[in-house]
Design a protein around this motif. Structure first.
Motif, PDB file in Angstrom:
ATOM      1  N   LEU A  50       0.829  -1.209   0.000  1.00 18.87           N
ATOM      2  CA  LEU A  50       0.000   0.000   0.000  1.00 18.87           C
ATOM      3  C   LEU A  50       0.864   1.260   0.000  1.00 18.87           C
ATOM      4  O   LEU A  50       0.581   2.218  -0.727  1.00 18.87           O
ATOM      5  N   THR A  51       1.921   1.258   0.795  1.00 24.27           N
ATOM      6  CA  THR A  51       2.828   2.406   0.853  1.00 24.27           C
ATOM      7  C   THR A  51       3.493   2.637  -0.503  1.00 24.27           C
ATOM      8  O   THR A  51       3.569   3.768  -0.982  1.00 24.27           O
ATOM      9  N   ASP A  52       3.933   1.551  -1.147  1.00 18.31           N
ATOM     10  CA  ASP A  52       4.605   1.658  -2.448  1.00 18.31           C
ATOM     11  C   ASP A  52       3.705   2.260  -3.525  1.00 18.31           C
ATOM     12  O   ASP A  52       4.180   2.925  -4.435  1.00 18.31           O
ATOM     13  N   MET A  53       2.400   2.001  -3.430  1.00 21.20           N
ATOM     14  CA  MET A  53       1.496   2.536  -4.453  1.00 21.20           C
ATOM     15  C   MET A  53       1.023   3.958  -4.145  1.00 21.20           C
ATOM     16  O   MET A  53       0.282   4.547  -4.920  1.00 21.20           O
ATOM     17  N   GLY A  54       1.430   4.519  -3.009  1.00 10.88           N
ATOM     18  CA  GLY A  54       1.054   5.894  -2.678  1.00 10.88           C
ATOM     19  C   GLY A  54      -0.213   6.002  -1.864  1.00 10.88           C
ATOM     20  O   GLY A  54      -0.838   7.065  -1.802  1.00 10.88           O
ATOM     21  N   PHE A  55      -0.605   4.920  -1.213  1.00 11.73           N
ATOM     22  CA  PHE A  55      -1.806   4.905  -0.390  1.00 11.73           C
ATOM     23  C   PHE A  55      -1.653   5.866   0.781  1.00 11.73           C
ATOM     24  O   PHE A  55      -0.619   5.886   1.445  1.00 11.73           O
ATOM     25  N   ALA A  56      -2.679   6.678   1.034  1.00  8.97           N
ATOM     26  CA  ALA A  56      -2.656   7.642   2.140  1.00  8.97           C
ATOM     27  C   ALA A  56      -3.343   7.021   3.351  1.00  8.97           C
ATOM     28  O   ALA A  56      -4.555   6.822   3.337  1.00  8.97           O
ATOM     29  N   PHE A  57      -2.568   6.722   4.377  1.00 11.32           N
ATOM     30  CA  PHE A  57      -3.153   6.119   5.568  1.00 11.32           C
ATOM     31  C   PHE A  57      -3.879   7.147   6.419  1.00 11.32           C
ATOM     32  O   PHE A  57      -4.741   6.794   7.199  1.00 11.32           O
TER      33      PHE A  57
END
Length: 177
Positions: A50-57
């Protein structure tokens, strides 16, 4: 992901995809549980993907002032040639919707965050305070004829290669649907 390829971002809203939005909310809840030291279904591998794809937590970015949003609208206009921003837009959608509500309240003499200065700045940018068939007291226009709308549809087809006009497209969207 398919959503990111299609929309160019990972900011899923209920309007864009309700099922995916619910899944995104669950990922954020699981991320928060990790931060709190609680058990979570979010594994390290999933977190990395998720982090690698640019997901905003974090659901919301920091607050932006009215002036900062106007700067974003100027950039949008420079990049797109218009400011017909749909309410589903991940950064400006809520802002443009709020400007229309505030303007309606302002025109009706109700308490509003809209001022004449703000309304003028939006007008100068080319902002359309009208959506649907409602008409602004200061901006009464005659309805376009069938032939005029047909010409708009031909121009739309020339530009986009099809006649599947999104319903939110000002004027033409309402006419087609």
């Amino acid at each position: 992901s398919e959503f990111k390829r299609q929309h160019g971002h990972c900011k899923v809203t209920k309007v864009l995809d309700p099922n995916l939005h619910n899944w995104v909310v669950r990922q954020r809840v699981d991320y928060k549980r990790i931060q709190e030291g609680k058990p979570s279904r979010l594994t390290v591998q999933r977190l990395m993907k998720l982090t690698d794809m640019g997901f905003a937590f974090r659901q919301k970015e920091s607050y932006k002032t009215w002036e900062e949003r106007m700067d974003q609208m100027r950039i949008f206009k420079a990049e797109n040639g218009h400011i017909n921003i749909p309410i589903s837009h991940p950064e400006l959608g809520e802002f443009v919707g709020r400007q229309r509500v505030n303007y309606r309240q302002f025109v009706d003499g109700l308490k509003s965050a809209m001022t004449e200065e703000r309304a003028q700045a939006l007008r100068e940018l080319g902002f359309d305070f009208q959506v649907d068939n409602r008409k602004d007291k200061n901006n009464m226009q005659r309805p376009k004829s069938w032939d005029e709308r047909y010409e708009e549809l031909l121009a739309f087809k020339e530009e986009f290669g099809h006649t599947v006009v999104p319903q939110h497209t000002p004027g033409l969207g309402s006419w087609v649907h």
